[in-house]
Design an enzyme around this catalytic site. Structure first.
Site, PDB file in Angstrom:
ATOM      1  N   CYS A   1      46.064  25.181  22.951  1.00 52.96           N
ATOM      2  CA  CYS A   1      46.671  25.744  24.161  1.00 52.96           C
ATOM      3  C   CYS A   1      46.571  24.708  25.259  1.00 52.96           C
ATOM      4  O   CYS A   1      46.053  24.969  26.335  1.00 52.96           O
ATOM      5  CB  CYS A   1      46.029  27.074  24.535  1.00 52.96           C
ATOM      6  SG  CYS A   1      44.251  27.020  24.575  1.00 52.96           S
TER       7      CYS A   1
ATOM      8  N   CYS B   1      39.188  28.238  12.941  1.00 53.17           N
ATOM      9  CA  CYS B   1      38.577  28.385  14.281  1.00 53.17           C
ATOM     10  C   CYS B   1      39.018  29.749  14.800  1.00 53.17           C
ATOM     11  O   CYS B   1      39.935  29.861  15.603  1.00 53.17           O
ATOM     12  CB  CYS B   1      39.069  27.286  15.213  1.00 53.17           C
ATOM     13  SG  CYS B   1      38.931  25.638  14.521  1.00 53.17           S
ATOM     14  N   ALA B   2      38.366  30.804  14.342  1.00 52.44           N
ATOM     15  CA  ALA B   2      39.009  32.120  14.382  1.00 52.44           C
ATOM     16  C   ALA B   2      38.664  33.018  15.565  1.00 52.44           C
ATOM     17  O   ALA B   2      39.464  33.879  15.922  1.00 52.44           O
ATOM     18  CB  ALA B   2      38.709  32.868  13.081  1.00 52.44           C
TER      19      ALA B   2
ATOM     20  N   ASP C   1      43.437  26.487  14.940  1.00 49.71           N
ATOM     21  CA  ASP C   1      43.739  26.772  16.344  1.00 49.71           C
ATOM     22  C   ASP C   1      42.577  26.147  17.109  1.00 49.71           C
ATOM     23  O   ASP C   1      41.577  26.799  17.398  1.00 49.71           O
ATOM     24  CB  ASP C   1      43.810  28.293  16.530  1.00 49.71           C
ATOM     25  CG  ASP C   1      44.306  28.696  17.893  1.00 49.71           C
ATOM     26  OD1 ASP C   1      45.152  27.979  18.449  1.00 49.71           O
ATOM     27  OD2 ASP C   1      43.863  29.743  18.406  1.00 49.71           O
TER      28      ASP C   1
ATOM     29  N   GLU D   1      34.324  31.249  12.011  1.00 50.80           N
ATOM     30  CA  GLU D   1      33.978  30.852  13.383  1.00 50.80           C
ATOM     31  C   GLU D   1      32.631  30.160  13.348  1.00 50.80           C
ATOM     32  O   GLU D   1      31.663  30.700  12.827  1.00 50.80           O
ATOM     33  CB  GLU D   1      33.939  32.084  14.296  1.00 50.80           C
ATOM     34  CG  GLU D   1      33.330  31.857  15.663  1.00 50.80           C
ATOM     35  CD  GLU D   1      34.012  30.738  16.487  1.00 50.80           C
ATOM     36  OE1 GLU D   1      35.259  30.642  16.465  1.00 50.80           O
ATOM     37  OE2 GLU D   1      33.281  29.955  17.110  1.00 50.80           O
TER      38      GLU D   1
ATOM     39  N   LYS E   1      44.633  35.026  16.244  1.00 46.06           N
ATOM     40  CA  LYS E   1      45.461  34.504  15.143  1.00 46.06           C
ATOM     41  C   LYS E   1      45.097  35.225  13.845  1.00 46.06           C
ATOM     42  O   LYS E   1      45.946  35.465  12.998  1.00 46.06           O
ATOM     43  CB  LYS E   1      45.247  32.995  14.958  1.00 46.06           C
ATOM     44  CG  LYS E   1      45.393  32.152  16.194  1.00 46.06           C
ATOM     45  CD  LYS E   1      46.788  32.069  16.700  1.00 46.06           C
ATOM     46  CE  LYS E   1      46.889  31.202  17.944  1.00 46.06           C
ATOM     47  NZ  LYS E   1      45.993  31.562  19.063  1.00 46.06           N
TER      48      LYS E   1
HETATM   49  N1  SAM Z   1      42.062  31.357  17.014  1.00 48.00           N
HETATM   50  C1  SAM Z   1      41.415  32.114  18.075  1.00 48.00           C
HETATM   51  C2  SAM Z   1      42.281  33.269  18.487  1.00 48.00           C
HETATM   52  O1  SAM Z   1      43.507  33.175  18.336  1.00 48.00           O
HETATM   53  O2  SAM Z   1      41.742  34.277  18.935  1.00 48.00           O
HETATM   54  C3  SAM Z   1      41.064  31.230  19.244  1.00 48.00           C
HETATM   55  C4  SAM Z   1      40.297  30.023  18.836  1.00 48.00           C
HETATM   56  S1  SAM Z   1      39.704  29.023  20.158  1.00 48.00           S
HETATM   57  C5  SAM Z   1      41.139  28.221  20.690  1.00 48.00           C
HETATM   58  C6  SAM Z   1      38.852  27.789  19.281  1.00 48.00           C
HETATM   59  C7  SAM Z   1      37.643  28.242  18.523  1.00 48.00           C
HETATM   60  O3  SAM Z   1      37.054  27.091  17.891  1.00 48.00           O
HETATM   61  C8  SAM Z   1      36.553  28.854  19.364  1.00 48.00           C
HETATM   62  O4  SAM Z   1      36.217  30.125  18.871  1.00 48.00           O
HETATM   63  C9  SAM Z   1      35.372  27.896  19.230  1.00 48.00           C
HETATM   64  O5  SAM Z   1      34.135  28.564  19.188  1.00 48.00           O
HETATM   65  C10 SAM Z   1      35.650  27.223  17.917  1.00 48.00           C
HETATM   66  N2  SAM Z   1      35.022  25.893  17.810  1.00 48.00           N
HETATM   67  C11 SAM Z   1      34.336  25.205  18.746  1.00 48.00           C
HETATM   68  N3  SAM Z   1      33.872  24.042  18.232  1.00 48.00           N
HETATM   69  C12 SAM Z   1      34.250  24.001  16.959  1.00 48.00           C
HETATM   70  C13 SAM Z   1      34.060  23.086  15.898  1.00 48.00           C
HETATM   71  N4  SAM Z   1      33.378  21.947  16.075  1.00 48.00           N
HETATM   72  N5  SAM Z   1      34.571  23.378  14.695  1.00 48.00           N
HETATM   73  C14 SAM Z   1      35.265  24.508  14.517  1.00 48.00           C
HETATM   74  N6  SAM Z   1      35.496  25.408  15.476  1.00 48.00           N
HETATM   75  C15 SAM Z   1      34.988  25.172  16.678  1.00 48.00           C
END
Ligand code: SAM
Length: 473
Positions: free
Chosen positions: A246, A125-126, A193, A149, A131
């Site tokens: 978070c 989940c980038a 994440d 992503e 991260k």
């Molecule tokens: N790791 C990132 C960083 O450190 O910059 C932040 C990630 S954010 C907490 C969670 C991410 O998960 C978002 O970019 C979101 O679009 C994505 N996300 C949303 N739904 C999701 C899903 N069903 N499966 C995987 N990722 C998903």
């Protein structure tokens, strides 16, 4: 305004939903008053340096305690929030603006895997890449990092941040985790994440307060379990899964810790010095770690580490799937090599769309396999394209830490660097010809092409900054 420049509007504790208040009161007991008080103060500002673009002056800056070992991942607090958008060093990838608690990933990783050995790592989940850029710096050069992503509109910012960071051993992909089954057993480390209710960001992002509800917490918790289900088969036996959010609530943190231990994983405890003030949180015999903003200089963050104890038959890299990509011919290879500092460490390939890629030697098979396994992806070192006899270098190549340092370049003043990022053509004192790297403080910003006294600006259109630069030039 760029998201990096948002001022940390102090959240009003009075706005906190009552169910959230009750939850935190039960969780924190007598500490709740301190927690509530800190939410009305500005969030600390922190950055993490790019060890391969070491120009940022950190004299007099306080280090982030868990990124303070002189290693490849170093974080610092800034006394105030500058305009990052208008800092050419930020645009050149010298540092990433990252909330300090999330840098704890570095310590968790270091305690769980041998970072000196080649690893295949998935950041599932980038976006936007906080991260991912940390992982890229922490891993050895012969490791492979896949940054995925699911939301298409967020992939471009992820790509942009990774291109600025400039590492060649990185792949960006755009998949729902549930579509990645063709990578069974492929990874040594998976970082999740997870998308979450964002309780830990209430101080930095007051909108998160408005979006919070108990129903949304339950939605997030269910979504996280779906993501975990999809991630489990992607790990090799004994592989490491790092789960973070978070947020503070048990449904999204400890319930998922338990879920993993019930689904073939062993929880791996970490050890943090007591002065870091990170709280151990237990469920059954497993543990996760919580940062609270009244205890650490950072936001709310939860992290827990696991090892996969069950077997998954690993996917075989299949040579038949490589057909769409061709190795460059010797003459083309000679041309491509001139653009890199250590060309002998790479082999050179061309995609059907004409993009030339430099792939780190030893990782070619893996890269090419991923190229066929992913629908929508980008490789860290896409070098450019041949147009007749000419080679047109890409923006990613300009920002790559692998670029030949002897290529012709012009050093820009801060004013001209900002004009460059406005995508203005620059007027210079001396006549210049051909491709030149535009530099600031010795760091590459991108390409310009000299035509007499003018240089044309090859900054990609989408990267142009929209902020007014008048008061800075
Ligand atoms: N790791 C990132 C960083 O450190 O910059 C932040 C990630 S954010 C907490 C969670 C991410 O998960 C978002 O970019 C979101 O679009 C994505 N996300 C949303 N739904 C999701 C899903 N069903 N499966 C995987 N990722 C998903």
């Amino acid at each position: 305004m760029n998201a990096y420049d948002l001022h940390s509007a102090a959240g009003s504790p009075a706005d906190l939903p009552s169910a959230f208040r009750d939850q935190m009161q039960a969780q924190l007991g007598p500490e709740f008053a301190d927690f509530q008080q800190i939410l009305s103060t500005p969030a600390p500002v922190s950055i993490r340096l790019n060890p391969r673009k070491p120009v940022y002056d950190t004299t007099n800056l306080n280090p982030v305690p868990w990124c303070n070992d002189q290693g490849p991942v170093q974080g610092f607090y800034l006394a105030e929030r500058p305009s990052f958008t208008l800092d050419p060093l930020f645009q050149a990838g010298a540092y990433y603006v990252q909330e300090a608690s999330s840098m704890l990933l570095y310590e968790a990783l270091g305690q769980s895997v041998n970072l000196n050995r080649p690893l295949r790592v998935l950041d599932l989940c980038a976006a936007p890449g906080g991260k991912s850029t940390l992982l890229a710096s922490a891993l050895s050069a012969d490791s492979l990092l896949v940054c995925n992503e699911v939301i298409r509109s967020r992939v471009s910012v992820l790509r942009e941040n990774l291109e600025k960071w400039g590492y060649a051993n990185v792949v960006v992909s755009n998949h729902d985790p549930e579509e990645m089954g063709n990578l069974a057993g492929f990874f040594d480390v998976v970082v999740i994440d997870a998308p979450c209710s964002g309780e830990g960001l209430f101080r930095k992002d007051p909108d998160a307060i408005q979006e919070w509800s108990e129903a949304n917490v339950q939605l997030c918790s269910a979504r996280q379990k779906r993501i975990l289900d999809a991630a489990i088969p992607l790990l090799d036996e004994r592989g490491i899964l790092i789960y973070s959010t978070c947020t503070y609530n048990d449904s999204e943190n400890l319930d998922n810790v338990r879920y993993l231990t019930e689904n073939g994983f062993r929880n791996r405890p970490l050890i943090f010095p007591p002065e870091w003030q990170i709280v151990d949180k237990y469920v059954d015999n497993s543990v996760g770690y919580q940062c609270y903003p009244h205890r650490v200089q950072g936001e709310g963050f939860f992290i827990s580490v696991f090892q996969k104890m069950s077997f998954t038959a690993a996917v075989k890299l299949d040579a038949r799937t490589f057909r769409s990509i061709r190795a460059l011919r010797p003459r083309e290879t000679t041309t491509a090599m001139k653009w890199l500092e250590n060309p002998a460490s790479f082999s050179f390939w061309e995609k059907p769309n004409g993009d030339v890629m430099a792939l780190p030697k030893g990782l070619e098979k893996t890269f090419l396999f991923l190229d066929s396994a992913f629908r929508n992806k980008g490789f860290g070192l896409e070098m450019g394209q041949f147009k007749g006899q000419d080679f047109i270098p890409s923006h990613a190549l300009a920002l790559s830490t692998e670029i030949n340092r002897q290529l012709p370049a012009i050093e820009l003043s801060k004013e001209n660097a900002l004009r460059y990022f406005k995508k203005e053509n620059l007027v210079l004192d001396e006549p210049l010809k051909g491709w030149l790297l535009a530099r600031y403080n010795g760091l590459n910003l991108g390409w310009v092409k000299g035509v007499g006294n003018r240089v044309n600006n090859y900054l990609p259109k989408d990267w142009r900054i929209r902020m007014d630069i008048k008061e800075y030039v």
